[in-house]
Design a protein around this motif. Sequence first.
Motif, PDB file in Angstrom:
ATOM      1  N   ILE A 145       0.838  -1.198   0.000  1.00  0.00           N
ATOM      2  CA  ILE A 145       0.000   0.000   0.000  1.00  0.00           C
ATOM      3  C   ILE A 145       0.874   1.250   0.000  1.00  0.00           C
ATOM      4  CG2 ILE A 145      -1.649   1.350   1.374  1.00  0.00           C
ATOM      5  CD1 ILE A 145      -2.872  -1.352   2.233  1.00  0.00           C
ATOM      6  N   ILE A 146       1.905   1.248   0.834  1.00  0.00           N
ATOM      7  CA  ILE A 146       2.834   2.382   0.882  1.00  0.00           C
ATOM      8  C   ILE A 146       3.509   2.571  -0.469  1.00  0.00           C
ATOM      9  CG2 ILE A 146       4.987   3.235   1.915  1.00  0.00           C
ATOM     10  CD1 ILE A 146       2.612   3.478   3.785  1.00  0.00           C
ATOM     11  N   THR A 147       3.914   1.485  -1.095  1.00  0.00           N
ATOM     12  CA  THR A 147       4.575   1.559  -2.402  1.00  0.00           C
ATOM     13  C   THR A 147       3.643   2.132  -3.458  1.00  0.00           C
ATOM     14  OG1 THR A 147       5.993  -0.319  -1.844  1.00  0.00           O
ATOM     15  CG2 THR A 147       5.758   0.210  -4.172  1.00  0.00           C
ATOM     16  N   LEU A 148       2.402   1.657  -3.492  1.00  0.00           N
ATOM     17  CA  LEU A 148       1.444   2.169  -4.479  1.00  0.00           C
ATOM     18  C   LEU A 148       1.148   3.652  -4.272  1.00  0.00           C
ATOM     19  CD1 LEU A 148      -1.044  -0.830  -4.744  1.00  0.00           C
ATOM     20  CD2 LEU A 148       0.625  -0.057  -6.457  1.00  0.00           C
ATOM     21  N   ILE A 149       0.982   4.060  -3.033  1.00  0.00           N
ATOM     22  CA  ILE A 149       0.743   5.473  -2.736  1.00  0.00           C
ATOM     23  C   ILE A 149       1.954   6.303  -3.143  1.00  0.00           C
ATOM     24  CG2 ILE A 149       0.399   7.150  -0.871  1.00  0.00           C
ATOM     25  CD1 ILE A 149      -1.285   4.968   0.556  1.00  0.00           C
ATOM     26  N   SER A 150       3.144   5.803  -2.840  1.00  0.00           N
ATOM     27  CA  SER A 150       4.382   6.510  -3.190  1.00  0.00           C
ATOM     28  C   SER A 150       4.526   6.670  -4.701  1.00  0.00           C
ATOM     29  CB  SER A 150       5.601   5.770  -2.637  1.00  0.00           C
ATOM     30  OG  SER A 150       5.578   5.741  -1.242  1.00  0.00           O
TER      31      SER A 150
END
Length: 169
Positions: A145-150
């Motif tokens: 999730i953090i990667t996709l948001i980033s």
Amino acid sequence: MKNISHMQLFLDSLTNPKKLGAYRILSIGKVMQYAFLMIALLTAFSFGQFVNGGTDAIFGYSEIEQYAADIQWIVYPIAVVFLFVLNSSVYFIKVSLYALAGQFFVKPMKRRGEYRQVWRSAVFACTWATLLTMIGNLFPISANIITLISIFITMLFIIIAITKYPLTK
């Protein structure tokens, strides 16, 4: 624009993606300084996690844990160097890939921009990704999730920055 402070670059990287288009003409030295400040921040955070994790998270046997406790004075400097090199490699690979992806938007948007200019914009656009990576490690949030948001935020900032590049003739 030569005398712009790193703090101003940091604040603009977080809040004003339109200015990232203007920062494409900054000297490579200033851009690299900013990149290495982000890497140093990430390395300090990573080292803090390493120290707080202790040897239990790294080693599984009590004899090895005792040995690691005895040579801690040498493990920490090696860990800092290793983390800095690793974080530098990952950071520059990510910036280069973001710049490559951003390069695909330059011509369809009818803008003049070279890879090196998009790369400079990508360095500043990666600020949110760097901070989200650190915050994501503090809370039980999925790394995916953090990667996709980033990725979304970084590419959005790069695209907004490209809109401020000069038009093609």
